[in-house]
Design an enzyme around this catalytic site. Structure first.
Site, mmCIF file in Angstrom:
data_model
loop_
_atom_site.group_PDB
_atom_site.id
_atom_site.type_symbol
_atom_site.label_atom_id
_atom_site.label_comp_id
_atom_site.label_asym_id
_atom_site.label_seq_id
_atom_site.Cartn_x
_atom_site.Cartn_y
_atom_site.Cartn_z
ATOM 1 N N LYS A 6 1.048 4.134 -2.776
ATOM 2 C CA LYS A 6 0.662 5.506 -2.419
ATOM 3 C C LYS A 6 1.810 6.489 -2.645
ATOM 4 O O LYS A 6 1.581 7.624 -3.073
ATOM 5 C CB LYS A 6 0.207 5.556 -0.955
ATOM 6 C CG LYS A 6 -1.151 4.886 -0.722
ATOM 7 C CD LYS A 6 -2.207 5.426 -1.656
ATOM 8 C CE LYS A 6 -3.621 5.193 -1.182
ATOM 9 N NZ LYS A 6 -4.623 5.665 -2.157
ATOM 10 N N TYR A 40 0.841 -1.211 0.000
ATOM 11 C CA TYR A 40 0.000 0.000 0.000
ATOM 12 C C TYR A 40 0.874 1.258 0.000
ATOM 13 O O TYR A 40 0.632 2.202 -0.765
ATOM 14 C CB TYR A 40 -0.888 -0.062 1.241
ATOM 15 C CG TYR A 40 -1.909 1.026 1.408
ATOM 16 C CD1 TYR A 40 -3.144 0.967 0.779
ATOM 17 C CD2 TYR A 40 -1.656 2.112 2.247
ATOM 18 C CE1 TYR A 40 -4.098 1.950 0.982
ATOM 19 C CE2 TYR A 40 -2.598 3.099 2.460
ATOM 20 C CZ TYR A 40 -3.826 3.014 1.823
ATOM 21 O OH TYR A 40 -4.769 3.993 2.026
HETATM 22 N N1 LIG Z 1 -9.839 6.509 5.133
HETATM 23 C C1 LIG Z 1 -8.649 7.020 5.364
HETATM 24 O O1 LIG Z 1 -8.354 7.545 6.458
HETATM 25 C C2 LIG Z 1 -7.604 7.019 4.280
HETATM 26 C C3 LIG Z 1 -6.303 7.412 4.612
HETATM 27 C C4 LIG Z 1 -5.348 7.467 3.610
HETATM 28 C C5 LIG Z 1 -5.708 7.161 2.306
HETATM 29 N N2 LIG Z 1 -6.967 6.750 2.019
HETATM 30 C C6 LIG Z 1 -7.300 6.456 0.627
HETATM 31 O O2 LIG Z 1 -8.508 7.119 0.290
HETATM 32 C C7 LIG Z 1 -9.181 6.400 -0.738
HETATM 33 C C8 LIG Z 1 -10.612 6.115 -0.341
HETATM 34 O O3 LIG Z 1 -10.601 5.195 0.733
HETATM 35 P P1 LIG Z 1 -11.796 5.023 1.771
HETATM 36 O O4 LIG Z 1 -11.161 5.045 3.103
HETATM 37 O O5 LIG Z 1 -12.884 5.947 1.450
HETATM 38 O O6 LIG Z 1 -12.197 3.500 1.472
HETATM 39 P P2 LIG Z 1 -13.605 2.826 1.105
HETATM 40 O O7 LIG Z 1 -13.340 1.357 1.106
HETATM 41 O O8 LIG Z 1 -14.680 3.348 1.990
HETATM 42 O O9 LIG Z 1 -13.883 3.339 -0.373
HETATM 43 C C9 LIG Z 1 -13.093 2.922 -1.468
HETATM 44 C C10 LIG Z 1 -14.034 2.651 -2.627
HETATM 45 O O10 LIG Z 1 -13.236 2.291 -3.774
HETATM 46 C C11 LIG Z 1 -13.957 1.302 -4.495
HETATM 47 N N3 LIG Z 1 -13.058 0.529 -5.352
HETATM 48 C C12 LIG Z 1 -12.106 -0.347 -4.951
HETATM 49 N N4 LIG Z 1 -11.474 -0.866 -6.023
HETATM 50 C C13 LIG Z 1 -12.025 -0.293 -7.125
HETATM 51 C C14 LIG Z 1 -11.798 -0.419 -8.512
HETATM 52 N N5 LIG Z 1 -10.844 -1.251 -8.981
HETATM 53 N N6 LIG Z 1 -12.557 0.309 -9.376
HETATM 54 C C15 LIG Z 1 -13.521 1.147 -8.905
HETATM 55 N N7 LIG Z 1 -13.800 1.301 -7.588
HETATM 56 C C16 LIG Z 1 -13.046 0.590 -6.700
HETATM 57 C C17 LIG Z 1 -14.601 0.440 -3.404
HETATM 58 O O11 LIG Z 1 -15.727 -0.310 -3.889
HETATM 59 C C18 LIG Z 1 -14.980 1.480 -2.354
HETATM 60 O O12 LIG Z 1 -16.332 1.882 -2.467
HETATM 61 C C19 LIG Z 1 -8.350 5.135 -0.983
HETATM 62 O O13 LIG Z 1 -7.462 5.360 -2.060
HETATM 63 C C20 LIG Z 1 -7.568 5.004 0.307
HETATM 64 O O14 LIG Z 1 -6.414 4.251 0.129
HETATM 65 C C21 LIG Z 1 -7.935 6.668 2.982
#
Ligand SMILES: NC(=O)c1ccc[n+]([C@@H]2O[C@H](COP(=O)([O-])OP(=O)(O)OC[C@H]3O[C@@H](n4cnc5c(N)ncnc54)[C@H](O)[C@@H]3O)[C@@H](O)[C@H]2O)c1
Length: 316
Positions: free
Chosen positions: A170, A166
């Protein structure tokens, strides 16, 4: 035009917009007046498909607000998926002004136990998933004479025990962002990245265990040099949406190739990496000379903090 409706007439794509941070970003962009293509495959947190129709439910929310939106279920980790998604925006609204690359999955395990499948899946969704959409959207934006791309990185990229796939993806996104900004800046396009923070279902028990193990067992901070709280004090996603939408507006027209923190009422700008220290030997170094020069000027005062207090997860 009302200042809060400053994205009126713009067309925005959000990948992974059916849940979590992507949903918050799609709603904030719609609130600012943009027409949305909400992409989401409906995958499980590890990327295996339960194929829920989450994109459509966010489309319904946007329509209920009086906005315009179209759902898209393509898998952005494939070139065909990225192309179909951009084509869906062109078919539906005739242009693409904003692309928010947000879709993501997590498959934690320490590097000495990580499978090739877990490495490949995470790199494909995060890193290739940024390429597939930008590769198809950028030429259209260039033709239009402008456009904004927001990429999604993570504080995990600064270093995170048990999340090397990851964090590789990233931090790849951060380097990709800087380079894409240089490629497209001449055409009036901007490309920036956020390291967001918000409570979502991606904070699975397995992900939270990497944080707990790092901090409580090894005694090292979970993300870079930041000690991370548990899910109970991670903020709601809404503020990430507002900050991302703002970065898409002309108020941030001077910002290109940079990386931000966003979450819980905080927005921050990360520094661009530079040499912290350097020393130079005009005739070149020998190992013996480095013993002296590098120890004196570069590394003599460093400690190996990642040795931690305990090493216990190696399988016998
Ligand atoms: N939540 C946090 O605190 C946090 C921190 C750092 C980075 N992120 C990043 O933020 C982004 C959103 O994460 P989140 O926490 O909202 O997660 P989440 O799981 O709630 O949402 C991610 C969404 O991406 C969709 N998805 C996954 N693979 C896919 C694909 N191949 N094609 C289309 N859609 C796809 C999933 O169905 C899901 O609905 C991600 O890139 C995550 O790595 C989140």
């Amino acid at each position: 035009m009302e200042k809060s409706r400053r994205l009126e007439g713009k067309v925005a794509i959000v990948t992974g917009g059916g849940r979590g941070l992507g949903r918050a970003e799609a709603l904030a962009l719609a609130e600012a007046g943009a027409c949305l293509i909400v992409n989401d495959l409906g995958a499980s947190p590890t990327g295996e498909g339960d194929h829920e129709n989450v994109a459509q439910s966010v489309v319904e929310e946007i329509k209920a607000m009086g906005g315009e939106a179209i759902a898209n279920g393509d898998d952005i980790s494939s070139m065909a998926g990225g192309r179909n998604l951009v084509e869906a925006a062109m078919d539906g609204f005739g242009r693409v002004d904003i692309l928010v690359n947000n879709a993501g999955i997590a498959r934690p395990s320490p590097i000495y136990e990580m499978s090739e499948a877990d490495w490949d899946a995470v790199i494909a969704v995060h890193l290739k998933g940024h390429f597939t959409t930008i590769r198809h959207a950028a030429p259209l934006m260039i033709k239009q004479g402008g456009g904004v791309i927001i990429n999604t990185a993570s504080q995990s990229g600064l270093g995170h025990w048990g999340m090397s796939n990851y964090s590789a993806a990233k931090e790849g996104v951060v380097g990709f962002t800087r380079s894409v900004a240089r490629d497209v800046g001449q055409f009036g396009l901007r490309c920036n990245a956020v390291r967001p923070l918000g409570t979502t279902r991606l904070g699975t028990p397995a992900v939270m265990e990497t944080v707990r193990y790092s901090q409580e067992e090894l005694g090292i901070p979970a993300n870079g040099n930041v000690w991370v709280g548990t899910t109970t004090n991670i903020p709601l996603p809404e503020q990430v949406g507002v900050c991302v939408a703002w970065l898409c507006t002309d108020a941030a027209a001077n910002v290109n190739g940079r990386t931000f923190f966003a979450g819980g009422g905080s927005i921050g700008l990360y520094p661009e990496p530079d040499l912290e220290r350097s020393c130079h030997q005009p005739g070149g170094w020998t190992l013996d000379m480095l013993d002296e020069g590098a120890r004196a000027y570069l590394v003599g005062d460093l400690t190996n903090m990642f040795q931690g207090r305990k090493v216990s997860r190696l399988k016998p």
